[in-house]
Design a protein around this motif. Structure first.
Motif, PDB file in Angstrom:
ATOM      1  N   HIS A  85       4.271  -1.591 -14.078  1.00 15.18           N
ATOM      2  CA  HIS A  85       3.379  -2.446 -13.124  1.00 15.18           C
ATOM      3  C   HIS A  85       4.193  -3.511 -12.349  1.00 15.18           C
ATOM      4  N   GLU A  86       5.178  -3.904 -13.066  1.00 21.00           N
ATOM      5  CA  GLU A  86       5.908  -4.920 -12.311  1.00 21.00           C
ATOM      6  C   GLU A  86       6.736  -4.354 -11.046  1.00 21.00           C
ATOM      7  N   LEU A  87       7.255  -3.355 -11.412  1.00 23.85           N
ATOM      8  CA  LEU A  87       8.077  -2.705 -10.367  1.00 23.85           C
ATOM      9  C   LEU A  87       7.353  -2.166  -9.008  1.00 23.85           C
ATOM     10  N   GLU A  88       5.932  -1.732  -9.594  1.00 26.95           N
ATOM     11  CA  GLU A  88       5.001  -1.334  -8.408  1.00 26.95           C
ATOM     12  C   GLU A  88       4.501  -2.521  -7.451  1.00 26.95           C
ATOM     13  N   ARG A  89       4.462  -3.472  -8.214  1.00 27.60           N
ATOM     14  CA  ARG A  89       4.002  -4.819  -7.545  1.00 27.60           C
ATOM     15  C   ARG A  89       4.998  -5.120  -6.565  1.00 27.60           C
ATOM     16  N   GLY A 104       1.266   5.063  -7.347  1.00 25.98           N
ATOM     17  CA  GLY A 104       0.596   3.745  -7.940  1.00 25.98           C
ATOM     18  C   GLY A 104       1.054   2.557  -7.012  1.00 25.98           C
ATOM     19  N   VAL A 105       2.286   2.748  -6.462  1.00 24.99           N
ATOM     20  CA  VAL A 105       2.540   1.627  -5.583  1.00 24.99           C
ATOM     21  C   VAL A 105       1.418   1.639  -4.137  1.00 24.99           C
ATOM     22  N   TYR A 106       1.010   2.975  -3.686  1.00 21.46           N
ATOM     23  CA  TYR A 106       0.311   2.854  -2.657  1.00 21.46           C
ATOM     24  C   TYR A 106      -1.092   2.450  -3.035  1.00 21.46           C
ATOM     25  N   SER A 107      -1.533   2.897  -4.490  1.00 19.72           N
ATOM     26  CA  SER A 107      -2.701   2.596  -4.922  1.00 19.72           C
ATOM     27  C   SER A 107      -2.875   1.177  -4.997  1.00 19.72           C
ATOM     28  N   THR A 108      -1.842   0.425  -5.631  1.00 22.12           N
ATOM     29  CA  THR A 108      -2.009  -1.056  -6.036  1.00 22.12           C
ATOM     30  C   THR A 108      -2.157  -1.799  -4.582  1.00 22.12           C
ATOM     31  N   PRO A 165       0.507  -2.073   6.926  1.00 29.65           N
ATOM     32  CA  PRO A 165       0.704  -1.610   5.666  1.00 29.65           C
ATOM     33  C   PRO A 165      -0.152  -0.799   5.038  1.00 29.65           C
ATOM     34  N   TYR A 166      -1.499  -1.400   4.978  1.00 31.14           N
ATOM     35  CA  TYR A 166      -2.566  -0.717   4.419  1.00 31.14           C
ATOM     36  C   TYR A 166      -3.069   0.522   5.087  1.00 31.14           C
ATOM     37  N   GLY A 167      -2.793   0.792   6.344  1.00 29.91           N
ATOM     38  CA  GLY A 167      -3.049   1.992   7.215  1.00 29.91           C
ATOM     39  C   GLY A 167      -1.982   3.123   6.842  1.00 29.91           C
ATOM     40  N   THR A 168      -0.856   2.580   6.581  1.00 29.42           N
ATOM     41  CA  THR A 168       0.539   3.391   6.084  1.00 29.42           C
ATOM     42  C   THR A 168       0.192   3.902   4.610  1.00 29.42           C
ATOM     43  N   ALA A 169      -0.428   2.915   3.906  1.00 32.40           N
ATOM     44  CA  ALA A 169      -0.711   3.417   2.495  1.00 32.40           C
ATOM     45  C   ALA A 169      -1.674   4.457   2.443  1.00 32.40           C
ATOM     46  N   ILE A 182      -4.815   8.197  -6.894  1.00 30.02           N
ATOM     47  CA  ILE A 182      -5.417   8.309  -5.727  1.00 30.02           C
ATOM     48  C   ILE A 182      -6.948   8.020  -5.994  1.00 30.02           C
ATOM     49  N   HIS A 183      -7.622   8.428  -6.896  1.00 30.18           N
ATOM     50  CA  HIS A 183      -8.821   8.120  -7.048  1.00 30.18           C
ATOM     51  C   HIS A 183      -8.923   6.721  -7.602  1.00 30.18           C
ATOM     52  N   GLU A 184      -8.101   6.125  -8.276  1.00 31.15           N
ATOM     53  CA  GLU A 184      -8.127   4.828  -8.577  1.00 31.15           C
ATOM     54  C   GLU A 184      -8.124   3.823  -7.422  1.00 31.15           C
ATOM     55  N   ALA A 185      -7.261   4.185  -6.529  1.00 34.50           N
ATOM     56  CA  ALA A 185      -7.144   3.410  -5.287  1.00 34.50           C
ATOM     57  C   ALA A 185      -8.297   3.409  -4.442  1.00 34.50           C
ATOM     58  N   LEU A 186      -9.198   4.623  -4.245  1.00 35.45           N
ATOM     59  CA  LEU A 186     -10.065   4.736  -3.749  1.00 35.45           C
ATOM     60  C   LEU A 186     -11.509   4.330  -4.278  1.00 35.45           C
ATOM     61  N   ARG A 187     -11.464   3.826  -5.555  1.00 31.30           N
ATOM     62  CA  ARG A 187     -12.651   3.879  -6.536  1.00 31.30           C
ATOM     63  C   ARG A 187     -13.681   2.695  -5.920  1.00 31.30           C
TER      64      ARG A 187
END
Length: 846
Positions: A351-355, A389-393, A413-417, A437-442
């Motif tokens: 989680h911290e690395l993703e953040r 998960g980086v893009y999802s976060t 950045p959001y468009g890139t993700a 990906i599902h979690e990112a778009l939920r």
């Protein structure tokens, strides 16, 4: 979901608990092990005692605690009960003595270590006392008083003594002569932890040797001592810091910059990144190297601290490329590069690395995206998911609970993700990636509407590709080993649901973005209304995605032709989707729809296809129609209910839904009690118990409580094996609501049920209450007697047995009064007072 580390650790604990269980069984014939809570899947599969267990004995005056490690519970119980027990029945060796001896040896070794440490500390204290005595020779009165304060601080280690010395430095710095200053410096250099805060506070005020003070502050930072004060000194004299000193201080500055959040407190800790940020600016190479070393460490704490602090250290500017690579490499292989046997700790590191990488993307999305995409190519399945998960976060950052972004200033950045995860969504078969990906778009954040609008074609095209992947998956042959394995069948079902959920989430983003402007809506409508012959499955998904679009009058008018065509179309699946889409619309939106749509909904209710009319009925739970349609809708519901009244249990849920809707619509009509209510109760008698006991159904049952035959329905539920603790309150409320005649008619059954389940305290108490109120004293007294007799006559159960006896006497007392037998009532009252006095006496003795 439990990971491999947690699984292996759980097995290890279970094996140790098995050994301890044997020790307890060998210790005494009266001792036993009791389990607290349910049985988990690992315990069921292995047979090992996993979970919370306690040691128990009927002769023990006090009960024991239930612990995850049975050894702790057994030793606690031994100390409180077995050590003074006179009725022990020894059995065999080895037994509990093995644990006691091992514990005592450890305690003795710990005491010996403490004595050696105390002796060493006494020697150091004597040395400091001699040094202070030498300082007092020829000292002025104020200086002598200050030395006495230092002596008091060394003796007490209390905050008031420290505050007094620091106040002296602030108000009378001239008292600190060269000898005292030197003494404070030596305390710092000797790492006397008790004196560090005081010495630093004083020397900041009185010392002119700023270089030595900075050296001491850097030493404190390298050792993790009093980091806040040391950091303030560092900031005040940054020009005196030497580059070789920087690297060892970075770990402490990371913890100071971004302290870890408590597992039990969701508030954000106070951040102090100024010192770390200043060193990163003045000494970029040593700081980068130190952070890189921390990220490369196998220590969970070090990696988490560095990952939390890096975004603060660089504060919106691009990280050094080496740090980004280190973060990405650690994230990709965190499970093998971090030393921990707890999967939860690995998850926190991830989680911290993703953040940290999220904020790297916000500063320089192109560089970080290119790097992460390269790592993705060679990563394992778990590594792919973590990079995703980086893009999802990042995409969930605008709605993040702790770091919510109210206004997105730079959409790049959001468009890139979004582009990256949509690209992976259409190509991957990794279920963990799909889940991320599902979690990112939920959930669709309004702040990213512009991003979604710009990627509208990609969103819709990806949804079509995911739909094709779902079709291919469903059409693929099922291997024999999967067909015959229940768990593998469940996994296959989960994969199908995951793909369907991802498709729905992508379309919801597209629909939500389409509602922002007429131009956006035009793109979405042009796509779904094109001449392309969409597969039936995808077309139904498009229909179900319409509700977010239909939030404004303009977008609703644009979508209405497509929705109406779906409602009256040839495809049953699409008609079902149209009913579900209506269910998700707000009530006011449905009321304002054209009458043509309302009429089409009536056609859905009369549709011969089961899925269509069931979906339409379920939609009525959430939406309302104009008054002129209510009578026809009620008639349609009646017809549907009567058609399902004799169906098998496969339609239990739907039948209860019909009854709920009809009860809501008919309960105020004169014909309800005589005509419809008995039919509903008769049908409910055939319904599966679990379906009826489900939460939020009690309101419907209370509407039927005065109906003939309802008492039989309530008895059926009370006797159900599916009745769990969380349903008891619901059933007891129905029992209290029964009319007196219905209650008296079922009193024999209630007595029999209480005889079968005398330990169900809530139910037993409710039966005594309602039967007493109905003057069924004999039945109430019997139930109270069953509850009392079911309790064992043992030391452990003594108090509960006495309370149960009080209940029996109270019930009998009320019965005697009701029947006019006052002398018997007085005798009951005397016994009641006697037992109560005995309980008070025993409680006082204990």
């Amino acid at each position: 979901m439990i990971g491999e580390r947690d699984y292996l650790r759980t097995i290890e604990v279970g094996r140790r608990n098995q050994e301890v269980r044997v020790f307890v069984q060998n210790w005494c014939g009266h001792a036993r092990i009791e389990k607290f809570g349910g049985t988990g899947m690992i315990e069921a599969a292995t047979g090992l005692p996993i979970g919370h267990h306690s040691m128990a004995c009927d002769h023990a005056p006090t009960s024991g605690s239930a612990t995850w490690r049975l050894e702790d519970a057994a030793l606690e119980f031994y100390d409180r009960n077995c050590a003074i027990c006179k009725v022990r029945q020894p059995l065999r060796l080895p037994n509990l003595v093995e644990l006691v001896r091992h514990r005592d040896r450890q305690t003795a070794a710990r005491v010996a270590d403490q004595e050696r440490e105390a002796k060493k500390l006494r020697g150091e204290y004597d040395s400091r006392q001699k040094a202070r005595a030498a300082l007092q020779v020829n000292a002025t009165a104020p200086a002598a008083s200050l030395i006495e304060d230092l002596q008091l601080l060394d003796q007490t280690r209390e905050e008031p003594a420290s505050e007094k010395i620091i106040a002296t430095a602030r108000l009378a710095p001239e008292v600190f002569n060269a000898g005292i200053v030197e003494h404070l410096f030596r305390l710092l250099e000797a790492d006397e932890s008790w004196a560090i805060e005081t010495a630093l506070g004083c020397l900041r005020q009185v010392s002119r040797d700023h270089k030595r003070l900075v050296d001491c502050a850097m030493q404190c930072l390298s050792l993790g001592r009093n980091t806040r004060t040391a950091a303030e000194i560092l900031l005040a004299h940054l020009d005196l810091v030497d580059a070789p000193q920087v690297q060892s201080a970075i770990r402490s500055l990371c913890f100071l910059a971004a302290p870890p959040r408590s597992d039990f407190d969701y508030s954000e800790p106070e951040k102090r990144p100024e010192a770390l940020r200043a060193l990163a600016s003045k000494f970029p190479v040593p700081v980068e190297k130190a952070l890189d070393v921390l990220i490369a460490s196998s220590s969970v704490a070090a990696v988490k601290a560095a990952a939390r602090a890096i975004p603060l250290a660089y504060d919106g500017v691009a990280y050094p490329s080496a740090l980004v690579r280190s973060l990405a490499a650690k994230l990709t292989r965190a499970d093998s590069l971090v030393d921990s046997d707890h999967d939860s700790e690995i998850d926190k590191v991830v989680h911290e690395l993703e953040r940290a990488l999220v904020y790297a993307m916000l500063a320089d999305d192109r560089q970080v995206d290119t790097l992460l995409a390269n790592y993705y190519q060679g990563a394992s399945s778990s590594g792919e998911a973590r990079i995703t998960g980086v893009y999802s976060t990042l995409l969930r950052l605008p709605g993040n609970r702790f770091e919510s972004v109210d206004t997105v200033l730079d959409h790049s950045p959001y468009g890139t993700a979004l582009r990256r995860i949509l690209t992976w969504a259409s190509a991957t078969q990794n279920q963990e990636v799909i889940r991320e990906i599902h979690e990112a778009l939920r959930h669709f954040p309004e702040q990213l509407a512009q991003v979604a609008y710009e990627q509208m074609e990609l969103l819709l095209g990806t949804a079509a590709l995911v739909d094709q992947a779902l079709t291919d998956f469903m059409n693929s042959p099922v291997p024999p080993e999967v067909a015959n394995d229940f768990l593998m069948q469940m996994e296959r079902s989960n994969q199908r649901q995951q793909l369907a959920g991802l498709r729905a989430a992508i379309l919801e983003w597209a629909s939500s973005a389409a509602a922002v402007s007429p131009a956006s809506a035009g793109k979405f409508i042009a796509f779904i209304s094109s001449d392309v012959h969409w597969p039936e499955q995808f077309l139904s998904a498009l229909v179900e995605a319409l509700p977010p679009l239909m939030r404004t009058a303009t977008s609703m008018n644009a979508a209405l032709p497509f929705l109406y065509a779906a409602m009256v179309g040839e495809s049953a699946r699409v008609r079902m989707a149209a009913a579900r889409a209506l269910r998700e619309l707000r009530g006011s939106c449905v009321m304002s729809l054209p009458s043509l749509v309302h009429d089409a909904f009536l056609l859905l209710l009369s549709d011969p296809i089961i899925g269509v009319h069931q979906s339409a009925v379920e939609a009525l739970e959430r939406i309302s129609f104009p008054e002129e349609y209510q009578k026809r809708i009620t008639e349609q519901l009646m017809a549907i209910f009567m058609a399902y009244a004799q169906e098998d249990r496969s339609h239990d849920d739907f039948r209860v839904t019909c009854i709920e809707l009809l009860v809501r619509r008919l309960h105020q009509q004169a014909s309800f009690s005589d005509e419809w209510a008995p039919i509903f109760v008769a049908v409910l008698m055939k319904i599966d118990d679990t379906t009826l006991l489900r939460a939020s159904r009690s309101w419907m049952l209370k509407r039927l409580v005065n109906t003939e035959g309802f008492s039989d329905l309530l008895l059926k539920l009370l006797r159900s094996t599916e009745r769990h603790e969380h349903y008891d309150e619901q059933l007891v409320s129905l029992l209290r609501a029964l009319p007196r005649d219905g209650l008296l008619g079922m009193r024999a059954s209630l007595v029999a049920q209480c005889e079968r389940l005398p330990h169900d305290q809530m139910f037993v108490a409710a039966c005594i209450e309602v039967l007493s109120a109905a003057d069924a004293w004999d039945a109430a007294a019997k139930i109270a007697g069953y509850s009392h007799d079911a309790l064992a006559d043992s030391t452990r159960m003594r108090v509960r047995k006495q309370y149960a006896q009080l209940t029996v006497l109270t019930t009998t007392f009320e019965q005697h009064l009701a029947e006019g037998r006052h002398s018997d009532a007085l005798a009951c009252a005397g016994r009641w007072r006697h037992i109560l006095e005995e309980m008070k006496r025993v409680k006082g003795d204990e």
